[in-house]
Design a protein around this motif. Sequence first.
Motif, mmCIF file in Angstrom:
data_model
loop_
_atom_site.group_PDB
_atom_site.id
_atom_site.type_symbol
_atom_site.label_atom_id
_atom_site.label_comp_id
_atom_site.label_asym_id
_atom_site.label_seq_id
_atom_site.Cartn_x
_atom_site.Cartn_y
_atom_site.Cartn_z
ATOM 1 N N VAL A 173 -8.219 -2.838 -8.446
ATOM 2 C CA VAL A 173 -8.959 -1.236 -8.459
ATOM 3 C C VAL A 173 -8.766 -0.236 -7.283
ATOM 4 O O VAL A 173 -8.048 0.742 -7.423
ATOM 5 C CB VAL A 173 -10.442 -1.775 -8.516
ATOM 6 C CG1 VAL A 173 -10.683 -2.256 -7.455
ATOM 7 C CG2 VAL A 173 -11.079 0.244 -8.853
ATOM 8 N N VAL A 174 -8.652 -0.576 -5.958
ATOM 9 C CA VAL A 174 -8.141 0.300 -5.218
ATOM 10 C C VAL A 174 -6.886 0.882 -4.555
ATOM 11 O O VAL A 174 -7.007 2.110 -4.564
ATOM 12 C CB VAL A 174 -8.585 -0.663 -3.292
ATOM 13 C CG1 VAL A 174 -8.384 0.282 -2.285
ATOM 14 C CG2 VAL A 174 -10.163 -1.134 -3.679
ATOM 15 N N THR A 175 -5.715 0.034 -4.921
ATOM 16 C CA THR A 175 -4.446 0.504 -5.017
ATOM 17 C C THR A 175 -4.616 1.215 -6.172
ATOM 18 O O THR A 175 -3.918 3.014 -6.385
ATOM 19 C CB THR A 175 -3.184 -0.469 -5.401
ATOM 20 O OG1 THR A 175 -3.633 -0.923 -4.848
ATOM 21 C CG2 THR A 175 -2.188 -0.140 -5.134
ATOM 22 N N GLU A 176 -5.172 1.476 -7.557
ATOM 23 C CA GLU A 176 -4.827 2.238 -8.763
ATOM 24 C C GLU A 176 -5.866 3.475 -8.584
ATOM 25 O O GLU A 176 -4.983 4.329 -8.505
ATOM 26 C CB GLU A 176 -5.442 1.550 -9.801
ATOM 27 C CG GLU A 176 -4.278 0.270 -10.197
ATOM 28 C CD GLU A 176 -5.156 -0.720 -11.075
ATOM 29 O OE1 GLU A 176 -5.217 0.151 -12.293
ATOM 30 O OE2 GLU A 176 -4.854 -1.455 -11.360
ATOM 31 N N VAL A 177 -6.981 3.400 -8.222
ATOM 32 C CA VAL A 177 -7.993 4.740 -7.617
ATOM 33 C C VAL A 177 -6.711 5.882 -7.116
ATOM 34 O O VAL A 177 -6.689 6.971 -6.575
ATOM 35 C CB VAL A 177 -8.860 4.144 -7.061
ATOM 36 C CG1 VAL A 177 -9.590 4.564 -6.735
ATOM 37 C CG2 VAL A 177 -9.724 3.502 -8.128
ATOM 38 N N ALA A 178 -6.777 4.484 -5.123
ATOM 39 C CA ALA A 178 -5.701 5.771 -4.453
ATOM 40 C C ALA A 178 -4.754 6.418 -5.202
ATOM 41 O O ALA A 178 -4.466 7.690 -4.537
ATOM 42 C CB ALA A 178 -5.003 4.957 -3.481
ATOM 43 N N LEU A 181 -5.802 9.455 -6.771
ATOM 44 C CA LEU A 181 -6.192 10.300 -6.335
ATOM 45 C C LEU A 181 -4.941 11.429 -5.997
ATOM 46 O O LEU A 181 -4.762 12.790 -5.992
ATOM 47 C CB LEU A 181 -7.272 9.763 -5.448
ATOM 48 C CG LEU A 181 -8.677 9.517 -5.723
ATOM 49 C CD1 LEU A 181 -9.088 8.684 -4.937
ATOM 50 C CD2 LEU A 181 -9.308 10.972 -6.041
ATOM 51 N N SER A 182 -4.074 10.188 -4.846
ATOM 52 C CA SER A 182 -2.959 11.009 -4.626
ATOM 53 C C SER A 182 -2.021 12.109 -5.971
ATOM 54 O O SER A 182 -1.381 13.012 -4.793
ATOM 55 C CB SER A 182 -1.663 9.699 -4.456
ATOM 56 O OG SER A 182 -0.811 10.580 -3.510
ATOM 57 N N SER A 183 -2.379 11.553 -7.098
ATOM 58 C CA SER A 183 -1.429 12.270 -7.506
ATOM 59 C C SER A 183 -2.118 13.321 -8.288
ATOM 60 O O SER A 183 -1.895 14.541 -8.944
ATOM 61 C CB SER A 183 -1.583 10.979 -9.240
ATOM 62 O OG SER A 183 -2.395 11.152 -9.447
ATOM 63 N N ARG A 184 -3.081 13.484 -7.954
ATOM 64 C CA ARG A 184 -4.243 14.600 -8.618
ATOM 65 C C ARG A 184 -3.821 15.312 -7.425
ATOM 66 O O ARG A 184 -4.218 16.601 -7.710
ATOM 67 C CB ARG A 184 -5.928 14.115 -8.286
ATOM 68 C CG ARG A 184 -5.300 13.560 -10.178
ATOM 69 C CD ARG A 184 -5.302 14.276 -11.798
ATOM 70 N NE ARG A 184 -5.475 13.792 -12.446
ATOM 71 C CZ ARG A 184 -5.252 13.141 -13.325
ATOM 72 N NH1 ARG A 184 -3.998 12.654 -13.285
ATOM 73 N NH2 ARG A 184 -5.307 12.591 -14.646
#
Length: 316
Positions: A173-178, A181-184
């Motif tokens: 979850v943390v890797t995917e959330v990060a 956010l980076s892409s946005r």
Amino acid sequence: MEGMTTAPFHTPPLLHPVHHFGPRTIDFNRQVALMAIINRTPDSFYDGGATFALEAAVAASLAAVNDGADWVDIGGVPFAPGPALSADEESERVVPVIAAVAAASDVIISVDTFLPEVAARSIAAGANVINDTTGLSNPEIASVVAESGAHLVITHSLAAPRTVYPRPQYDDVVTEVAAFLSSRVELALSLGVPAEKIIIDPGHDLNKNTLHTLEITRRFNEIAALGFPALAAVSNKDFIGETLGQSKDERLEGSIASGVICILGGARVLRMHNVAAASSAIRMTEAVLGWREPAYLLHNMGQLNEPAHPAQPADV
């Protein structure tokens, strides 16, 4: 090694630590901003509509400033699934509150919206920040922010606005959330939002179960490591209730503990309902981190042990 000190907690290497919000400036290298929550909705998850009336919403905003809030976040539509509200209806809820609070205080004001029209009207009324909990589901909102010079909060969530996202799944979850956010952030930058106007939020509980949210809280430093001031919206949320077996009105201590853990992991904005208690917790954490001087020093500072407060006896 003698003469050397180390920081036991995570201090994120911020790309732009100093942010200007209208008349207010915050150095996120040395300060955590306290964001108060003002819901002008009849069905907010926490207060059930207690601040739906205009006068109540304005009074609650100014009371929060009195209690130590640096920032008030004004929302007219809950994140939870439900019927859509038109831009006109949402604006009628939030714009008068923004205008009244901006006229009475220099507090930072954000509007919680994902509609570009509401964002534009809110900024015109005095909002400094657009808080988009849908992660730029409508990229046009970033263009509105870019043209105005306001700040943008980019939040991780998966569902289309106001819709159900059943049983969310993540490999990490943390890797995917990060990564989200980076892409946005890259999208916002491409649409003209300056890097020094961006704040990120991993979206505690938003399309995440309790185990996901505990993992984000534990590994918050990986979110902060993206280099933008990170917001932690933990107050009274379901992950606290499920972890501790508590109803909404029993979650203050769990909210404070979760918020402080996030700060020690690099969070620089804390979004909280219970402003006075959160302010004490934040300022104490800042003092431990060496960013804030104590209000006064008496205890064990003289030839005699003076009382720490005139109303309290000295230790003997």
